[in-house]
Design a protein around this motif. Sequence first.
Motif, PDB file in Angstrom:
ATOM      1  N   LEU A 373       0.860  -1.186   0.000  1.00 13.19           N
ATOM      2  CA  LEU A 373       0.000   0.000   0.000  1.00 13.19           C
ATOM      3  C   LEU A 373       0.892   1.230   0.000  1.00 13.19           C
ATOM      4  O   LEU A 373       2.065   1.168   0.362  1.00 13.19           O
ATOM      5  CB  LEU A 373      -0.959  -0.004   1.198  1.00 13.19           C
ATOM      6  CG  LEU A 373      -0.374  -0.087   2.611  1.00 13.19           C
ATOM      7  CD1 LEU A 373       0.027   1.286   3.128  1.00 13.19           C
ATOM      8  CD2 LEU A 373      -1.379  -0.721   3.558  1.00 13.19           C
ATOM      9  N   THR A 374       0.310   2.355  -0.375  1.00  9.25           N
ATOM     10  CA  THR A 374       1.068   3.600  -0.447  1.00  9.25           C
ATOM     11  C   THR A 374       0.238   4.733   0.137  1.00  9.25           C
ATOM     12  O   THR A 374      -0.957   4.859  -0.154  1.00  9.25           O
ATOM     13  CB  THR A 374       1.452   3.938  -1.900  1.00  9.25           C
ATOM     14  OG1 THR A 374       2.284   2.910  -2.428  1.00  9.25           O
ATOM     15  CG2 THR A 374       2.202   5.264  -1.961  1.00  9.25           C
ATOM     16  N   ALA A 375       0.910   5.540   0.966  1.00  7.35           N
ATOM     17  CA  ALA A 375       0.313   6.763   1.493  1.00  7.35           C
ATOM     18  C   ALA A 375       1.129   7.925   0.944  1.00  7.35           C
ATOM     19  O   ALA A 375       2.278   8.125   1.327  1.00  7.35           O
ATOM     20  CB  ALA A 375       0.334   6.767   3.017  1.00  7.35           C
ATOM     21  N   SER A 376       0.555   8.662   0.005  1.00  4.70           N
ATOM     22  CA  SER A 376       1.268   9.782  -0.603  1.00  4.70           C
ATOM     23  C   SER A 376       1.452  10.906   0.411  1.00  4.70           C
ATOM     24  O   SER A 376       0.719  11.009   1.401  1.00  4.70           O
ATOM     25  CB  SER A 376       0.492  10.299  -1.821  1.00  4.70           C
ATOM     26  OG  SER A 376       0.326   9.264  -2.774  1.00  4.70           O
ATOM     27  N   ALA A 377       2.438  11.745   0.145  1.00  3.87           N
ATOM     28  CA  ALA A 377       2.722  12.864   1.041  1.00  3.87           C
ATOM     29  C   ALA A 377       1.486  13.737   1.210  1.00  3.87           C
ATOM     30  O   ALA A 377       0.776  14.046   0.238  1.00  3.87           O
ATOM     31  CB  ALA A 377       3.889  13.687   0.496  1.00  3.87           C
ATOM     32  N   ASN A 378       1.199  14.110   2.458  1.00  2.00           N
ATOM     33  CA  ASN A 378       0.107  15.012   2.831  1.00  2.00           C
ATOM     34  C   ASN A 378      -1.274  14.452   2.507  1.00  2.00           C
ATOM     35  O   ASN A 378      -2.242  15.210   2.379  1.00  2.00           O
ATOM     36  CB  ASN A 378       0.274  16.380   2.155  1.00  2.00           C
ATOM     37  CG  ASN A 378       1.602  17.012   2.482  1.00  2.00           C
ATOM     38  OD1 ASN A 378       2.123  16.844   3.583  1.00  2.00           O
ATOM     39  ND2 ASN A 378       2.173  17.745   1.524  1.00  2.00           N
ATOM     40  N   SER A 379      -1.376  13.137   2.378  1.00  2.00           N
ATOM     41  CA  SER A 379      -2.680  12.520   2.107  1.00  2.00           C
ATOM     42  C   SER A 379      -3.211  11.853   3.365  1.00  2.00           C
ATOM     43  O   SER A 379      -2.484  11.651   4.342  1.00  2.00           O
ATOM     44  CB  SER A 379      -2.561  11.487   0.985  1.00  2.00           C
ATOM     45  OG  SER A 379      -1.778  10.378   1.412  1.00  2.00           O
ATOM     46  N   VAL A 380      -4.494  11.497   3.323  1.00  2.00           N
ATOM     47  CA  VAL A 380      -5.125  10.773   4.430  1.00  2.00           C
ATOM     48  C   VAL A 380      -5.462   9.373   3.931  1.00  2.00           C
ATOM     49  O   VAL A 380      -6.213   9.213   2.955  1.00  2.00           O
ATOM     50  CB  VAL A 380      -6.395  11.485   4.918  1.00  2.00           C
ATOM     51  CG1 VAL A 380      -7.066  10.668   6.021  1.00  2.00           C
ATOM     52  CG2 VAL A 380      -6.075  12.883   5.413  1.00  2.00           C
ATOM     53  N   VAL A 381      -4.884   8.391   4.583  1.00  2.00           N
ATOM     54  CA  VAL A 381      -5.083   6.995   4.212  1.00  2.00           C
ATOM     55  C   VAL A 381      -5.820   6.303   5.354  1.00  2.00           C
ATOM     56  O   VAL A 381      -5.386   6.372   6.507  1.00  2.00           O
ATOM     57  CB  VAL A 381      -3.738   6.291   3.940  1.00  2.00           C
ATOM     58  CG1 VAL A 381      -3.951   4.794   3.740  1.00  2.00           C
ATOM     59  CG2 VAL A 381      -3.071   6.898   2.723  1.00  2.00           C
ATOM     60  N   ALA A 382      -6.917   5.639   5.038  1.00  2.00           N
ATOM     61  CA  ALA A 382      -7.680   4.928   6.062  1.00  2.00           C
ATOM     62  C   ALA A 382      -7.487   3.428   5.902  1.00  2.00           C
ATOM     63  O   ALA A 382      -7.430   2.910   4.782  1.00  2.00           O
ATOM     64  CB  ALA A 382      -9.163   5.274   5.940  1.00  2.00           C
ATOM     65  N   LEU A 383      -7.372   2.756   7.040  1.00  2.00           N
ATOM     66  CA  LEU A 383      -7.269   1.298   7.070  1.00  2.00           C
ATOM     67  C   LEU A 383      -8.523   0.769   7.753  1.00  2.00           C
ATOM     68  O   LEU A 383      -8.794   1.102   8.921  1.00  2.00           O
ATOM     69  CB  LEU A 383      -6.031   0.848   7.844  1.00  2.00           C
ATOM     70  CG  LEU A 383      -4.682   1.397   7.375  1.00  2.00           C
ATOM     71  CD1 LEU A 383      -3.563   0.902   8.294  1.00  2.00           C
ATOM     72  CD2 LEU A 383      -4.397   1.003   5.938  1.00  2.00           C
ATOM     73  N   VAL A 384      -9.302  -0.035   7.039  1.00  2.00           N
ATOM     74  CA  VAL A 384     -10.511  -0.593   7.620  1.00  2.00           C
ATOM     75  C   VAL A 384     -10.511  -2.096   7.398  1.00  2.00           C
ATOM     76  O   VAL A 384      -9.775  -2.624   6.562  1.00  2.00           O
ATOM     77  CB  VAL A 384     -11.781   0.041   7.008  1.00  2.00           C
ATOM     78  CG1 VAL A 384     -11.785   1.544   7.201  1.00  2.00           C
ATOM     79  CG2 VAL A 384     -11.889  -0.304   5.508  1.00  2.00           C
ATOM     80  N   GLY A 385     -11.335  -2.755   8.148  1.00  2.00           N
ATOM     81  CA  GLY A 385     -11.422  -4.203   8.027  1.00  2.00           C
ATOM     82  C   GLY A 385     -11.817  -4.818   9.346  1.00  2.00           C
ATOM     83  O   GLY A 385     -11.837  -4.145  10.393  1.00  2.00           O
ATOM     84  N   PRO A 386     -12.166  -6.089   9.357  1.00  2.00           N
ATOM     85  CA  PRO A 386     -12.572  -6.749  10.595  1.00  2.00           C
ATOM     86  C   PRO A 386     -11.417  -6.844  11.578  1.00  2.00           C
ATOM     87  O   PRO A 386     -10.248  -6.674  11.222  1.00  2.00           O
ATOM     88  CB  PRO A 386     -13.025  -8.134  10.112  1.00  2.00           C
ATOM     89  CG  PRO A 386     -12.291  -8.358   8.830  1.00  2.00           C
ATOM     90  CD  PRO A 386     -12.169  -7.009   8.189  1.00  2.00           C
TER      91      PRO A 386
END
Length: 601
Positions: A373-386
């Motif tokens: 996975l990648t989180a670009s600079a100044n971005s908001v990345v959400a992780l969801v799952g059980p």
Amino acid sequence: MNFLKGRLDGFLGSEQKLGPLVRLFRANFRPYASRYAFAFSMMLLAAGATAASAYIIKEIINKIFIEKSEGLVFTIASVIIVVYLVKGAATYFSSVTLTKIGNSMIARLQRQLFAAVLKQDIAFFQTHALGDIVVRISQNAAAARSAIDLIVLSLGRDLFTLLSLVAVMIVQNPTMSMLSLVIAPVAIYGITHLLRKVRTAARKEVMSLAQIVTIVQESVQGIRVVKSFGLEGRLEAGFAVATAGVERLSNRIATLGARSSPLMETLGGFAIAFVVMFGGYQIVHYNADPGAFFSFITALLLAYEPAKRLARFNLDLEMALVGVRMMYEVLDMVPELQSAPDAVEAKFEAATVTFDRVDFAYGEAPVLQSLSLTASANSVVALVGPSGAGKSTVFSLVERFYDPKGGAILINGTDIRRFTVESLRRHIALVTQDTFLFDGSVAANIADGRPDATPAEIEMAARDANAYDFIMAMPSGFQSRVGEGGGNLSGGQRQRIAIARAILRQAPILLLDEATSALDAQAERDIQEALGRLMKGRTTFVIAHRLATVRDADIIYVMDKGEVVQSGTHEQLMAEGGLYAHLRALQFKDEKPFQPAEAAG
């Protein structure tokens, strides 16, 4: 001959014993060498005074009671006063000096132990109970002090006193001196039998004490659960088992240690009886010097106590060395996760974080499998799952609490293992659901984000976190104490202090783990506003079970069983269906407004 040598080796010390002792003295004797030298000189002076008090008995018997020399009465009395004044002063100064050295040594070793514990990685704290850590820091340092004090006192007080009294005995009657010392080999033989049993029992006792501390700590920390579920009986039963174990081991150690007393008492009685018979026979039949005899018997009686302490020396030393060995177990621990020898300082103001086919497992159980996975600079990345999907493990790997078993984690294209651990973590801020605050002032807890921050910067961080108003309403404002674990604050207040701490850190990477769960509507609104300010200009990872809180993320990664099974924006994932839409449907069903049943009739 070999048998006797073996017994002496067992009594004086084996390589197993001398190793920790040599290390202990090398590390702790030199800083106090001058004070130890002074204490030794005082103990030598006290030993000499003790010998003089025995020697002067000859003059008392012969000059006063036999020759009835009136002129020497006051002279001998004055000498006795001087001797005991010198002994008292020397004993005082040696005792005070050793006590101050010991207190300083305990504080110094406890600082070293605490620093060694803090250097350990997360795995250490997952495998060591809190009680074990507390006992090692509190008791093991005291054991090191006891070991050194025991050796210093045994040499400086007991051995010097014994040697000076033996010198008096030899001067007064060499023949009786040699005959009275035949008990020494028998004493050595008897004491060496007890050592191994004492060593084993002492270590078990220390571990049992750690279990008691752990039970107390857990009971206090979880007192609400204890009261809510009525667990007092179960905890009392566990505590009773632990204390019974300590009691049993303590009794065992006391019994083993006490066995030296009847041995020494019996041998001492034989020696004194033999001296009385031999000396009395010489006086009756050969007109020997009665003053010399009474001086000899006085020296022998005075030598009994230091001789008995020296006979117990190995037993007492073995007890202390249990703690010393456990202390060095901590000091010698090398964290599995460390900065590489050629690691560089992390320096970046914006961060693109990439997981490149990362594998990870806790033990044998796989948690992440070829995760990318990648989180670009100044971005908001959400992780969801059980639950159990591996979301929190992603955070732990970003902070480098663990290293991946396979693959790599990159920041701006550089493997994070190329950075020093300390500098990497300075670029990361964390806000969790279970906010932890230290028992100090509000200002101090916010300043933990950046210790060099000014009061104005701390105040600004509090304003940005929507915490300023409630802080100023507290009795002492920013200097108000938050209580242990933040117990003086509500959940929402603790969360806003944690956000202020993260704002002050000014880190380019932000980790938010369920930061708004379990809050009322107003508190959640205040915290969402604060988080919006905090997330601005940062690469943000968000874990949230409530999918409504992550719908505005730049990209959402849906995880299941350690893998990314979907990714995209909220709208894309809802249109796609799959696990995300299923989770959303379940939550929508759970979150339906409550409809009260219509009143009957």
